[in-house]
Design a protein around this motif. Sequence first.
Motif, PDB file in Angstrom:
ATOM      1  N   ILE A   5       0.885  -1.278  -0.121  1.00 48.39           N
ATOM      2  CA  ILE A   5       0.110  -0.228   0.261  1.00 48.39           C
ATOM      3  C   ILE A   5       0.588   1.330   0.358  1.00 48.39           C
ATOM      4  O   ILE A   5       1.838   1.347   0.688  1.00 48.39           O
ATOM      5  N   GLY A   6       0.378   2.227  -0.949  1.00 52.74           N
ATOM      6  CA  GLY A   6       2.037   3.360  -0.900  1.00 52.74           C
ATOM      7  C   GLY A   6       1.610   4.209  -1.734  1.00 52.74           C
ATOM      8  O   GLY A   6       1.397   5.570  -0.665  1.00 52.74           O
ATOM      9  N   GLY A   7      -0.788   4.532  -0.729  1.00 51.46           N
ATOM     10  CA  GLY A   7      -1.415   5.650  -0.826  1.00 51.46           C
ATOM     11  C   GLY A   7      -3.198   5.612  -0.368  1.00 51.46           C
ATOM     12  O   GLY A   7      -2.892   4.603  -0.690  1.00 51.46           O
ATOM     13  N   ARG A   8      -3.121   6.770  -0.123  1.00 52.17           N
ATOM     14  CA  ARG A   8      -4.701   6.431   0.130  1.00 52.17           C
ATOM     15  C   ARG A   8      -5.401   7.390   0.071  1.00 52.17           C
ATOM     16  O   ARG A   8      -4.714   8.908  -0.724  1.00 52.17           O
ATOM     17  N   ILE A   9      -6.869   7.758  -0.487  1.00 48.58           N
ATOM     18  CA  ILE A   9      -7.783   8.213  -1.422  1.00 48.58           C
ATOM     19  C   ILE A   9      -7.627   9.412  -0.243  1.00 48.58           C
ATOM     20  O   ILE A   9      -8.356   9.278   0.404  1.00 48.58           O
ATOM     21  N   GLU A  10      -7.719  11.097  -0.552  1.00 47.73           N
ATOM     22  CA  GLU A  10      -8.006  12.160   0.505  1.00 47.73           C
ATOM     23  C   GLU A  10      -9.569  11.934   0.320  1.00 47.73           C
ATOM     24  O   GLU A  10     -10.064  11.485  -0.945  1.00 47.73           O
ATOM     25  N   LYS A  11      -9.971  12.629   0.926  1.00 46.09           N
ATOM     26  CA  LYS A  11     -11.209  12.872   1.861  1.00 46.09           C
ATOM     27  C   LYS A  11     -11.681  14.807   1.122  1.00 46.09           C
ATOM     28  O   LYS A  11     -10.897  14.928   2.168  1.00 46.09           O
ATOM     29  N   VAL A  12     -12.261  14.916   0.960  1.00 46.53           N
ATOM     30  CA  VAL A  12     -12.787  16.419   0.825  1.00 46.53           C
ATOM     31  C   VAL A  12     -14.098  16.616   1.208  1.00 46.53           C
ATOM     32  O   VAL A  12     -14.909  15.860   0.478  1.00 46.53           O
ATOM     33  N   ASN A  13     -14.373  17.727   1.543  1.00 47.74           N
ATOM     34  CA  ASN A  13     -15.591  18.064   1.711  1.00 47.74           C
ATOM     35  C   ASN A  13     -16.400  18.557   0.461  1.00 47.74           C
ATOM     36  O   ASN A  13     -15.460  19.979  -0.544  1.00 47.74           O
ATOM     37  N   GLN A  31      -6.747  11.932 -10.957  1.00 47.94           N
ATOM     38  CA  GLN A  31      -6.915  11.370 -10.032  1.00 47.94           C
ATOM     39  C   GLN A  31      -8.003  11.518  -8.820  1.00 47.94           C
ATOM     40  O   GLN A  31      -8.542  12.099  -8.933  1.00 47.94           O
ATOM     41  N   PRO A  32      -8.221  10.564  -7.851  1.00 46.85           N
ATOM     42  CA  PRO A  32      -8.883   9.701  -7.493  1.00 46.85           C
ATOM     43  C   PRO A  32      -9.664  10.908  -6.101  1.00 46.85           C
ATOM     44  O   PRO A  32      -8.874  11.649  -5.917  1.00 46.85           O
ATOM     45  N   VAL A  33     -10.584  10.983  -5.247  1.00 43.64           N
ATOM     46  CA  VAL A  33     -10.781  11.306  -4.608  1.00 43.64           C
ATOM     47  C   VAL A  33     -12.310  11.383  -3.828  1.00 43.64           C
ATOM     48  O   VAL A  33     -12.825  10.207  -4.935  1.00 43.64           O
ATOM     49  N   VAL A  34     -12.430  11.051  -2.755  1.00 41.59           N
ATOM     50  CA  VAL A  34     -14.217  10.884  -1.939  1.00 41.59           C
ATOM     51  C   VAL A  34     -14.144  12.440  -1.633  1.00 41.59           C
ATOM     52  O   VAL A  34     -13.805  13.092  -1.454  1.00 41.59           O
ATOM     53  N   LEU A  35     -15.542  12.438  -2.347  1.00 40.74           N
ATOM     54  CA  LEU A  35     -16.173  13.832  -1.767  1.00 40.74           C
ATOM     55  C   LEU A  35     -17.590  13.960  -0.736  1.00 40.74           C
ATOM     56  O   LEU A  35     -18.608  12.488  -0.742  1.00 40.74           O
ATOM     57  N   LYS A  36     -17.621  14.765  -0.015  1.00 38.67           N
ATOM     58  CA  LYS A  36     -18.491  14.252   1.106  1.00 38.67           C
ATOM     59  C   LYS A  36     -19.512  15.346   1.096  1.00 38.67           C
ATOM     60  O   LYS A  36     -18.654  16.457   0.267  1.00 38.67           O
ATOM     61  N   GLN A 206     -14.389  -0.647   0.569  1.00 37.94           N
ATOM     62  CA  GLN A 206     -13.098  -1.182   0.908  1.00 37.94           C
ATOM     63  C   GLN A 206     -12.521  -1.032  -0.592  1.00 37.94           C
ATOM     64  O   GLN A 206     -13.165  -1.721  -1.404  1.00 37.94           O
ATOM     65  N   TRP A 207     -11.697   0.210  -1.228  1.00 43.36           N
ATOM     66  CA  TRP A 207     -11.454  -0.113  -2.397  1.00 43.36           C
ATOM     67  C   TRP A 207      -9.829  -0.126  -2.620  1.00 43.36           C
ATOM     68  O   TRP A 207      -9.060   0.267  -1.770  1.00 43.36           O
ATOM     69  N   TYR A 208      -8.973  -0.969  -3.568  1.00 48.23           N
ATOM     70  CA  TYR A 208      -7.935  -1.404  -4.171  1.00 48.23           C
ATOM     71  C   TYR A 208      -8.010  -0.478  -5.098  1.00 48.23           C
ATOM     72  O   TYR A 208      -8.613  -0.678  -6.512  1.00 48.23           O
ATOM     73  N   PHE A 209      -6.718   0.495  -5.576  1.00 44.34           N
ATOM     74  CA  PHE A 209      -6.708   0.997  -6.938  1.00 44.34           C
ATOM     75  C   PHE A 209      -5.409   0.840  -7.157  1.00 44.34           C
ATOM     76  O   PHE A 209      -4.412   0.993  -5.880  1.00 44.34           O
ATOM     77  N   LEU A 210      -5.070   0.938  -8.793  1.00 42.37           N
ATOM     78  CA  LEU A 210      -3.480   0.766  -8.898  1.00 42.37           C
ATOM     79  C   LEU A 210      -3.667   2.111 -10.142  1.00 42.37           C
ATOM     80  O   LEU A 210      -4.201   1.954 -11.520  1.00 42.37           O
ATOM     81  N   SER A 211      -2.983   2.679 -10.409  1.00 42.40           N
ATOM     82  CA  SER A 211      -2.749   3.733 -11.144  1.00 42.40           C
ATOM     83  C   SER A 211      -2.130   3.148 -12.770  1.00 42.40           C
ATOM     84  O   SER A 211      -1.556   2.481 -12.825  1.00 42.40           O
ATOM     85  N   SER A 245       3.642  -4.783  -7.407  1.00 38.01           N
ATOM     86  CA  SER A 245       2.570  -3.261  -7.565  1.00 38.01           C
ATOM     87  C   SER A 245       2.400  -3.272  -6.412  1.00 38.01           C
ATOM     88  O   SER A 245       2.231  -3.109  -5.545  1.00 38.01           O
ATOM     89  N   ILE A 246       1.795  -1.326  -6.863  1.00 35.85           N
ATOM     90  CA  ILE A 246       2.129  -0.102  -5.548  1.00 35.85           C
ATOM     91  C   ILE A 246       0.370  -0.077  -5.500  1.00 35.85           C
ATOM     92  O   ILE A 246       0.003   0.878  -6.324  1.00 35.85           O
ATOM     93  N   TRP A 247      -0.255  -0.015  -4.270  1.00 36.48           N
ATOM     94  CA  TRP A 247      -2.076   0.035  -3.948  1.00 36.48           C
ATOM     95  C   TRP A 247      -2.202   1.232  -3.401  1.00 36.48           C
ATOM     96  O   TRP A 247      -1.638   1.585  -2.911  1.00 36.48           O
ATOM     97  N   TRP A 248      -3.095   2.090  -3.645  1.00 37.18           N
ATOM     98  CA  TRP A 248      -3.913   3.207  -3.553  1.00 37.18           C
ATOM     99  C   TRP A 248      -4.570   2.505  -2.321  1.00 37.18           C
ATOM    100  O   TRP A 248      -5.791   1.582  -3.007  1.00 37.18           O
ATOM    101  N   GLU A 249      -5.468   2.857  -1.153  1.00 39.09           N
ATOM    102  CA  GLU A 249      -6.462   1.989  -0.922  1.00 39.09           C
ATOM    103  C   GLU A 249      -7.122   3.107   0.131  1.00 39.09           C
ATOM    104  O   GLU A 249      -7.315   4.177   0.228  1.00 39.09           O
ATOM    105  N   CYS A 250      -8.850   2.796  -0.232  1.00 33.00           N
ATOM    106  CA  CYS A 250      -9.568   3.975   0.741  1.00 33.00           C
ATOM    107  C   CYS A 250     -10.934   2.716   1.186  1.00 33.00           C
ATOM    108  O   CYS A 250     -11.018   2.084   0.807  1.00 33.00           O
ATOM    109  N   THR A 251     -11.217   3.601   2.503  1.00 33.03           N
ATOM    110  CA  THR A 251     -12.219   2.847   3.618  1.00 33.03           C
ATOM    111  C   THR A 251     -13.535   3.887   2.479  1.00 33.03           C
ATOM    112  O   THR A 251     -13.343   4.882   3.504  1.00 33.03           O
ATOM    113  N   GLN A 252     -14.825   3.189   2.025  1.00 31.38           N
ATOM    114  CA  GLN A 252     -15.286   4.666   1.555  1.00 31.38           C
ATOM    115  C   GLN A 252     -16.493   4.131   2.731  1.00 31.38           C
ATOM    116  O   GLN A 252     -17.422   3.332   2.791  1.00 31.38           O
ATOM    117  N   GLU A 253     -17.354   5.301   3.027  1.00 25.44           N
ATOM    118  CA  GLU A 253     -17.869   5.470   4.233  1.00 25.44           C
ATOM    119  C   GLU A 253     -19.502   5.738   3.774  1.00 25.44           C
ATOM    120  O   GLU A 253     -19.448   6.390   2.545  1.00 25.44           O
TER     121      GLU A 253
END
Length: 464
Positions: A5-13, A31-36, A206-211, A245-253
């Motif tokens: 795991i090399g990174g986590r997805i940013e979460k923004v308002n 670039q991936p992002v999580v919007l709240k 739970q998401w796992y991303f590969l660029s 491979s180096i993955w990005w991960e994210c827990t989406q609520e």
Amino acid sequence: MGLKIGGRIEKVNGRQLTYNDFAEKYMAQNQPVVLKGLMDDWRASKDWVSPTGKPNLPFFSTHFGKSKVQVADCGTREFTDQRRIEMTVAEFVDHWLRVSAADKGNDSNGGAAVGCLLYLKDWHFVKEYPEYNAYRTPMDFSDDWLNFYLDKFRMHNDPDTYSERNEISCSDYRFVYMGSKGTWTPLHADVFRSYSWSANVCGKKQWYFLSPSQHRLVFDRNMKRSVYNIFADVSQSKFPEFEKSIWWECTQEENEVIFVPSGWYHQVHNLEDTISINHNWFNGYNLSWVWDLLLKDYNEASEYIEDLKGCEDFEELCQRNLAANTGMNFYDFFIFIVRFTFANVVLLHTLSHGKKETSQEPSESMQHIYFNLEAIRSISVKMKPINAGDRQGVLLDLRKNLEDHSFIELCAAVGKTYELIHDQDEMTPALLQCTDSLFTSLVRSQVQSSEDLVAFIDDALTIY
């Protein structure tokens, strides 16, 4: 060995993010992002969720139970995906409740009749229930050329390859997903290499991303097959570079929306009972990804039947195979971008007609349309050696399109969206009144090849 795991997805308002900020930082940069904060007023967030925060399954059985849907058997692989089963929503809910009862030790048959974990996917809910208004597409994702178009036209019209039930050549790309804890989606990149967004109405993923720069690492030596499940025992002999491979991960609520950029491979697991709303879409920012995929798949299709290359209908066979496997062919894509060019020029003419002074700076809506036309022009230049439209005998006429009610509705839908995005009430009221005078200001109104399309765009940009 576990995933790196090399990174986590940013979460923004999302409420504090302007459309231009989102476009520049995430769409343009891919670039991936999580919007709240974007789902507070959704009807789905109320109707579809029980007081305990779980999916309101009886509501679905009562109101939508007769709908036929595609359901994935998460425990059975079929080629590169999970085995699909067709059933009604009521049957799916009944299965889900029986599995849940068995997990709690309440199954009267001791679990014998429970069966497999099923995941409802790709339910065309909006097309089936257009009056229900379950949600409103967030503004950041609203410049959706794919679904604008499919609301008015079919992507592919060949009766031999088009099917109302075809998963790829479908009526739209707006979906509802429903799955219990433990359901999942195998590793993949999205159809057409489109963007996608996924909103959790309830539950957790739970998401796992590969660029895209690393996608080769999950393919075999011949770049033909990719890893199916990144948590299975991946064969080092078949996939020799997977461990790099180096993955990005994210827990989406719950009540979070994730943006999935073009070409990012991803695998997704439901950590809780989950309902999500998902769209695939593309626009001027990722149109090049669509063309690049079509060209790659075309080369593979022609290579597959290379022994028929001397046949008179070789090219037609390649295009038919491309449409069947990818969801569109060169002919379909060419018609798509020409119609969108025409629509943008109509809107540009309408906006220019409404400007008070010739020296007035272009509005944000006009700048948006300039960007669209430049993006299409760039793709058309790439298509010149192919001559996608010319060799299919395509001739598209702007005048005839303006006589087509579906085309005018497409123009109006795009125009209204740009008004909302840029908070400018500029074009919709004047749209129909301005179309009659459009022809006097354009040199070319017929397009048969990518070269014609480039010339048409150049003329429009020169005039406006």
